[in-house]
Design a protein around this motif. Structure first.
Motif, short mmCIF file in Angstrom:
data_model
loop_
_atom_site.label_atom_id
_atom_site.label_comp_id
_atom_site.label_asym_id
_atom_site.label_seq_id
_atom_site.Cartn_x
_atom_site.Cartn_y
_atom_site.Cartn_z
N GLY A 11 -5.50 4.34 -17.87
CA GLY A 11 -4.94 3.86 -16.61
C GLY A 11 -5.11 4.91 -15.53
N GLN A 12 -5.37 4.44 -14.31
CA GLN A 12 -5.59 5.38 -13.21
C GLN A 12 -4.80 4.96 -11.97
OE1 GLN A 12 -9.23 5.54 -10.65
NE2 GLN A 12 -9.63 7.46 -11.73
N PRO A 13 -3.61 5.56 -11.73
CA PRO A 13 -2.93 5.35 -10.45
C PRO A 13 -3.65 6.14 -9.35
CG PRO A 13 -1.68 6.85 -11.83
CD PRO A 13 -2.83 6.39 -12.65
N ARG A 14 -3.61 5.61 -8.15
CA ARG A 14 -4.35 6.22 -7.04
C ARG A 14 -3.59 6.02 -5.73
NH1 ARG A 14 -8.19 4.75 -3.20
NH2 ARG A 14 -9.76 6.36 -2.78
N ILE A 15 -3.61 7.04 -4.86
CA ILE A 15 -3.01 6.94 -3.53
C ILE A 15 -3.96 7.55 -2.52
CG2 ILE A 15 -1.75 9.13 -3.84
CD1 ILE A 15 0.41 7.99 -1.98
N GLU A 16 -4.01 6.94 -1.35
CA GLU A 16 -4.83 7.47 -0.25
C GLU A 16 -4.12 7.20 1.07
OE1 GLU A 16 -9.35 7.13 1.71
OE2 GLU A 16 -8.82 6.00 -0.10
N THR A 17 -4.17 8.15 1.98
CA THR A 17 -3.59 7.96 3.30
C THR A 17 -4.43 8.70 4.34
OG1 THR A 17 -1.52 8.07 4.59
CG2 THR A 17 -2.04 9.95 3.18
N SER A 62 -2.59 6.82 16.88
CA SER A 62 -2.17 8.17 16.52
C SER A 62 -1.09 8.09 15.45
CB SER A 62 -1.66 8.91 17.75
OG SER A 62 -0.56 8.23 18.32
N GLY A 63 -0.98 9.14 14.66
CA GLY A 63 -0.02 9.15 13.57
C GLY A 63 -0.66 8.68 12.27
N PHE A 64 0.18 8.34 11.30
CA PHE A 64 -0.33 7.83 10.04
C PHE A 64 -0.94 6.45 10.26
CE2 PHE A 64 2.41 11.13 8.26
CZ PHE A 64 1.58 11.63 7.26
N ASN A 65 -2.18 6.28 9.81
CA ASN A 65 -2.92 5.04 10.03
C ASN A 65 -2.66 3.99 8.96
OD1 ASN A 65 -5.79 7.05 10.87
ND2 ASN A 65 -4.11 6.41 12.19
N ASN A 66 -2.64 4.45 7.72
CA ASN A 66 -2.53 3.50 6.61
C ASN A 66 -2.15 4.22 5.33
OD1 ASN A 66 -5.32 4.65 6.45
ND2 ASN A 66 -5.39 3.36 4.63
N VAL A 67 -1.77 3.43 4.34
CA VAL A 67 -1.56 3.94 3.00
C VAL A 67 -2.13 2.92 2.02
CG1 VAL A 67 0.77 2.93 2.85
CG2 VAL A 67 0.12 4.83 1.35
N GLN A 68 -2.82 3.43 1.02
CA GLN A 68 -3.39 2.59 -0.03
C GLN A 68 -2.85 3.05 -1.38
OE1 GLN A 68 -7.69 1.99 0.09
NE2 GLN A 68 -7.73 2.74 2.20
N LEU A 69 -2.35 2.10 -2.15
CA LEU A 69 -1.87 2.37 -3.50
C LEU A 69 -2.61 1.46 -4.47
CD1 LEU A 69 2.00 2.48 -2.88
CD2 LEU A 69 0.44 4.43 -3.03
N GLY A 70 -2.96 1.99 -5.61
CA GLY A 70 -3.66 1.16 -6.58
C GLY A 70 -3.43 1.63 -8.00
N PHE A 71 -3.66 0.73 -8.93
CA PHE A 71 -3.63 1.07 -10.34
C PHE A 71 -4.76 0.30 -11.02
CE2 PHE A 71 -2.50 0.66 -14.78
CZ PHE A 71 -2.09 1.94 -15.10
N ARG A 72 -5.62 1.03 -11.73
CA ARG A 72 -6.76 0.43 -12.42
C ARG A 72 -6.72 0.80 -13.90
NH1 ARG A 72 -7.53 1.51 -7.33
NH2 ARG A 72 -8.80 0.11 -6.02
N LEU A 73 -6.98 -0.19 -14.72
CA LEU A 73 -6.99 0.00 -16.17
C LEU A 73 -8.42 -0.20 -16.65
CD1 LEU A 73 -5.19 0.44 -18.71
CD2 LEU A 73 -5.12 -2.06 -18.92
#
Length: 237
Positions: A159-165, A179-190
């Motif tokens: 399993g691979q949890p992942r975060i990106e911002t 301006s500021g934080f644009n986005n957040v991506q969360l994922g989990f892949r098996l």
């Protein structure tokens, strides 16, 4: 007849060459960490995230490519990086180079370039991290950070949890970036590693645009947040 010591003195040592150093090999590596199809509301995109390098233990040349293209209609966003990388300790590389963005649809085509400085490596507890600071050709400054972690359920099932911002210091309306934080991506892949180098996977991915970037997306009639299933292949060599 020369004595043993005289014979030794007369012998000529071989000329120095880096090829004599066992730890001075040139290595190549490529990984497509994500090559996937997303099942979300609306048009389903193809997503890719690949990188690789060529070089020696301390100095390497890296390339990175990621992007997203809709399967219906002519629309895509892509990012390419070319970087010089220098190992600064056993676990981290300092990287610097250039980045090039390309975005197109039926109605427009635009691009931009950046200077890049970043840090990539293996953090404590085996988190793989990659962070970078970007300065565009127009002087706009932004940053990106991502991290992922491998959870071994078995030797092949992982399993691979992942975060990106991402963060921007200035508003760039042309690219719908606030301006500021644009986005957040969360994922989990098996994934299941048929071989270490080849692993199909399934998972879930959530992406949320934030702040002014979300406002730009609403004005353009886009989705601020998406949640969907993903399926793809991870491979390396």
């Amino acid at each position: 007849m020369a004595t043993g010591s005289q014979a030794f003195a007369q012998e000529k040592a071989p000329e120095f060459s880096n090829d004599l150093m066992m730890d001075n090999e040139t290595y190549t590596f490529f990984i497509a960490d994500r090559l996937e199809y997303s099942f979300i509301s609306g048009p389903n995109p193809l997503v890719w995230d690949a990188q690789g390098y060529i070089g020696k233990d301390f100095n390497k040349v890296w390339f990175k490519a990621e992007g997203e293209a809709l399967t219906v209609g002519k629309e895509a966003e892509m990012e390419f990086q070319g970087l010089y990388s220098r190992a600064i300790d056993p676990y981290f590389d300092l990287q610097a180079g250039i980045r090039y963005d390309l975005a197109y649809s039926r109605n427009f085509n635009q691009s931009r370039a950046f200077g890049v400085i970043g840090l990539q490596g293996l953090a404590p507890y085996f988190f793989e991290v990659d962070g970078a600071l970007f300065v565009s050709e127009d002087g706009d400054i932004s940053a990106n950070f991502e991290a992922e972690y491998d959870l071994l359920f078995t030797q092949r099932l992982i399993g691979q949890p992942r975060i990106e911002t991402a963060f921007a210091f200035q508003e760039v309306e042309q690219w719908s970036v606030g301006s500021g934080f644009n986005n957040v991506q969360l994922g989990f892949r098996l994934r299941y590693e048929i071989k270490r180098e080849f692993a199909p996977y399934v998972g879930i991915s959530w992406n949320r645009k934030l702040g002014e970037t979300a406002d730009f997306t609403r004005l353009e009639g886009g989705e601020v947040g998406t949640l969907g299933l993903v399926g793809g292949i991870r491979m390396w060599f």
